[in-house]
Design a protein around this motif. Structure first.
Motif, PDB file in Angstrom:
ATOM      1  N   GLU A 112      -2.762  32.633  -3.565  1.00  0.00           N
ATOM      2  CA  GLU A 112      -3.970  31.770  -2.796  1.00  0.00           C
ATOM      3  C   GLU A 112      -4.209  30.627  -3.584  1.00  0.00           C
ATOM      4  N   GLU A 113      -4.175  30.594  -4.985  1.00  0.00           N
ATOM      5  CA  GLU A 113      -4.584  29.321  -5.712  1.00  0.00           C
ATOM      6  C   GLU A 113      -3.475  28.376  -5.545  1.00  0.00           C
ATOM      7  N   LYS A 114      -2.120  28.803  -5.531  1.00  0.00           N
ATOM      8  CA  LYS A 114      -1.089  27.959  -5.187  1.00  0.00           C
ATOM      9  C   LYS A 114      -1.074  27.221  -3.849  1.00  0.00           C
ATOM     10  N   ARG A 115      -1.441  28.028  -2.931  1.00  0.00           N
ATOM     11  CA  ARG A 115      -1.401  27.551  -1.637  1.00  0.00           C
ATOM     12  C   ARG A 115      -2.559  26.266  -1.607  1.00  0.00           C
ATOM     13  N   PHE A 116      -3.845  26.721  -2.273  1.00  0.00           N
ATOM     14  CA  PHE A 116      -4.761  25.571  -2.378  1.00  0.00           C
ATOM     15  C   PHE A 116      -4.356  24.388  -2.853  1.00  0.00           C
ATOM     16  N   HIS A 117      -3.906  24.309  -3.957  1.00  0.00           N
ATOM     17  CA  HIS A 117      -3.437  23.149  -4.706  1.00  0.00           C
ATOM     18  C   HIS A 117      -2.082  22.598  -3.987  1.00  0.00           C
ATOM     19  N   GLN A 118      -1.360  23.167  -3.075  1.00  0.00           N
ATOM     20  CA  GLN A 118      -0.511  22.562  -2.221  1.00  0.00           C
ATOM     21  C   GLN A 118      -1.226  21.888  -0.928  1.00  0.00           C
ATOM     22  N   GLU A 119      -2.547  22.578  -0.534  1.00  0.00           N
ATOM     23  CA  GLU A 119      -2.989  21.994   0.709  1.00  0.00           C
ATOM     24  C   GLU A 119      -3.827  20.691   0.160  1.00  0.00           C
ATOM     25  N   LEU A 120      -4.343  20.653  -1.368  1.00  0.00           N
ATOM     26  CA  LEU A 120      -4.936  19.405  -1.911  1.00  0.00           C
ATOM     27  C   LEU A 120      -3.683  18.194  -1.755  1.00  0.00           C
ATOM     28  N   LEU A 121      -2.540  18.430  -2.380  1.00  0.00           N
ATOM     29  CA  LEU A 121      -1.715  17.527  -2.597  1.00  0.00           C
ATOM     30  C   LEU A 121      -1.359  16.973  -0.911  1.00  0.00           C
ATOM     31  N   ASP A 122      -1.238  17.998  -0.105  1.00  0.00           N
ATOM     32  CA  ASP A 122      -0.765  17.570   1.303  1.00  0.00           C
ATOM     33  C   ASP A 122      -1.973  16.522   1.772  1.00  0.00           C
ATOM     34  N   LYS A 123      -3.327  16.883   1.559  1.00  0.00           N
ATOM     35  CA  LYS A 123      -4.226  16.239   2.002  1.00  0.00           C
ATOM     36  C   LYS A 123      -4.336  14.697   1.473  1.00  0.00           C
ATOM     37  N   ALA A 124      -3.920  14.921   0.100  1.00  0.00           N
ATOM     38  CA  ALA A 124      -4.044  13.519  -0.503  1.00  0.00           C
ATOM     39  C   ALA A 124      -2.891  12.533  -0.039  1.00  0.00           C
ATOM     40  N   LEU A 125      -1.606  13.042   0.250  1.00  0.00           N
ATOM     41  CA  LEU A 125      -0.452  12.200   0.870  1.00  0.00           C
ATOM     42  C   LEU A 125      -0.664  11.886   2.097  1.00  0.00           C
ATOM     43  N   ASN A 126      -1.455  12.644   2.928  1.00  0.00           N
ATOM     44  CA  ASN A 126      -1.267  12.493   4.331  1.00  0.00           C
ATOM     45  C   ASN A 126      -2.765  12.037   4.853  1.00  0.00           C
ATOM     46  N   ASP A 127      -3.698  11.548   3.986  1.00  0.00           N
ATOM     47  CA  ASP A 127      -4.935  11.283   4.534  1.00  0.00           C
ATOM     48  C   ASP A 127      -4.863  10.018   5.391  1.00  0.00           C
ATOM     49  N   ASP A 128      -5.594  10.106   6.297  1.00  0.00           N
ATOM     50  CA  ASP A 128      -5.616   9.275   7.321  1.00  0.00           C
ATOM     51  C   ASP A 128      -6.251   7.749   7.027  1.00  0.00           C
ATOM     52  N   THR A 129      -7.274   7.954   6.274  1.00  0.00           N
ATOM     53  CA  THR A 129      -7.993   6.594   5.726  1.00  0.00           C
ATOM     54  C   THR A 129      -6.871   5.959   4.896  1.00  0.00           C
ATOM     55  N   LYS A 130      -5.994   6.721   4.143  1.00  0.00           N
ATOM     56  CA  LYS A 130      -4.919   6.042   3.175  1.00  0.00           C
ATOM     57  C   LYS A 130      -4.031   5.450   4.010  1.00  0.00           C
ATOM     58  N   LYS A 131      -3.345   6.141   5.212  1.00  0.00           N
ATOM     59  CA  LYS A 131      -2.315   5.558   6.055  1.00  0.00           C
ATOM     60  C   LYS A 131      -2.956   4.328   6.563  1.00  0.00           C
ATOM     61  N   GLU A 132      -4.211   4.241   7.281  1.00  0.00           N
ATOM     62  CA  GLU A 132      -4.710   3.106   7.819  1.00  0.00           C
ATOM     63  C   GLU A 132      -4.719   1.877   6.893  1.00  0.00           C
ATOM     64  N   GLY A 133      -4.882   2.149   5.729  1.00  0.00           N
ATOM     65  CA  GLY A 133      -5.108   1.202   4.399  1.00  0.00           C
ATOM     66  C   GLY A 133      -3.881   0.511   4.322  1.00  0.00           C
ATOM     67  N   LEU A 134      -2.814   1.581   3.988  1.00  0.00           N
ATOM     68  CA  LEU A 134      -1.262   1.150   3.820  1.00  0.00           C
ATOM     69  C   LEU A 134      -0.917   0.351   4.930  1.00  0.00           C
ATOM     70  N   TYR A 142      -2.481  -1.698   7.247  1.00  0.00           N
ATOM     71  CA  TYR A 142      -3.157  -2.771   7.180  1.00  0.00           C
ATOM     72  C   TYR A 142      -2.670  -3.614   6.065  1.00  0.00           C
ATOM     73  N   LEU A 143      -2.422  -3.151   4.618  1.00  0.00           N
ATOM     74  CA  LEU A 143      -1.806  -3.964   3.827  1.00  0.00           C
ATOM     75  C   LEU A 143      -0.447  -4.445   3.894  1.00  0.00           C
ATOM     76  N   GLU A 144       0.333  -3.512   4.454  1.00  0.00           N
ATOM     77  CA  GLU A 144       1.921  -4.059   4.817  1.00  0.00           C
ATOM     78  C   GLU A 144       1.670  -5.106   5.592  1.00  0.00           C
ATOM     79  N   GLU A 145       0.902  -5.167   6.928  1.00  0.00           N
ATOM     80  CA  GLU A 145       0.855  -6.395   7.778  1.00  0.00           C
ATOM     81  C   GLU A 145       0.367  -7.536   7.091  1.00  0.00           C
ATOM     82  N   ASN A 146      -0.988  -7.449   6.387  1.00  0.00           N
ATOM     83  CA  ASN A 146      -1.375  -8.369   5.598  1.00  0.00           C
ATOM     84  C   ASN A 146      -0.473  -9.104   4.613  1.00  0.00           C
TER      85      ASN A 146
END
Length: 176
Positions: free
Chosen positions: A26-48, A50-54
């Protein structure tokens, strides 16, 4: 781009190490979910996105750290150092154009120690001379990162600032 990939690799390694130290699946799954959220965050994707186009716009300079800037008003003269205090005028926006902070209406313009501001500001200020006005575009790592400073700025936000360096304060003024 290299810094972004390196950052993701370091984050992945940390989560892998931490998740391996957990006592349960359960703890291992929780940590993996945190990683997935950090890497797939919509705000982060939106910013990346924007910056690519800019980065492709005329007049936008991209540094090795990922900072993007446009010089709106050039200035010659001394540049601040890390321990200097500087007086600035600024406005900040999210990449969707929403202003979130400004010193424009303040009678007394804010003073900051260069070493104490967010990384993107620090990098820009160290290259500016009094009288310069730059528009800077920050990936989240050079702004507030995975934390939200509150208000209208979510965690992982890429940010835009217009900064005018008004003066580098002499030491006797900086101590007051």
């Amino acid at each position: 781009m290299v810094m972004r990939v390196l950052g993701v690799m370091v984050l992945s390694l940390l989560v892998t190490i931490i998740s391996g130290c957990g006592k349960s699946d359960e703890e291992k799954r929780f940590h993996q979910e945190l990683l997935d959220k950090a890497l797939n965050d919509d705000t982060k994707k939106e910013g990346l996105l924007y910056l690519e186009e800019n980065a492709r716009k005329d007049g936008v300079v991209v540094t090795d750290s990922g900072l993007q800037y446009q010089i709106l008003q050039a200035a010659e003269g001394p540049k601040p150092e890390m321990l200097n205090r500087v007086r600035v005028n600024y406005t900040g926006w999210t990449v969707n154009g929403e202003p979130f902070e400004s010193s424009a209406d303040r009678a007394e313009k804010p003073v900051f120690t260069v070493k104490d501001v967010i990384k993107g500001w620090r990098e820009a200020l160290l290259e500016m001379s009094p009288g310069a006005r730059w528009k800077i575009y920050l990936p989240s790592e050079l702004g507030y990162g995975a934390r939200s400073p509150g208000g209208m700025v979510p965690a992982n936000s890429a940010l835009i600032f217009e900064i005018e360096l008004l003066e580098i304060l002499p030491q006797e003024k900086a101590d007051q």
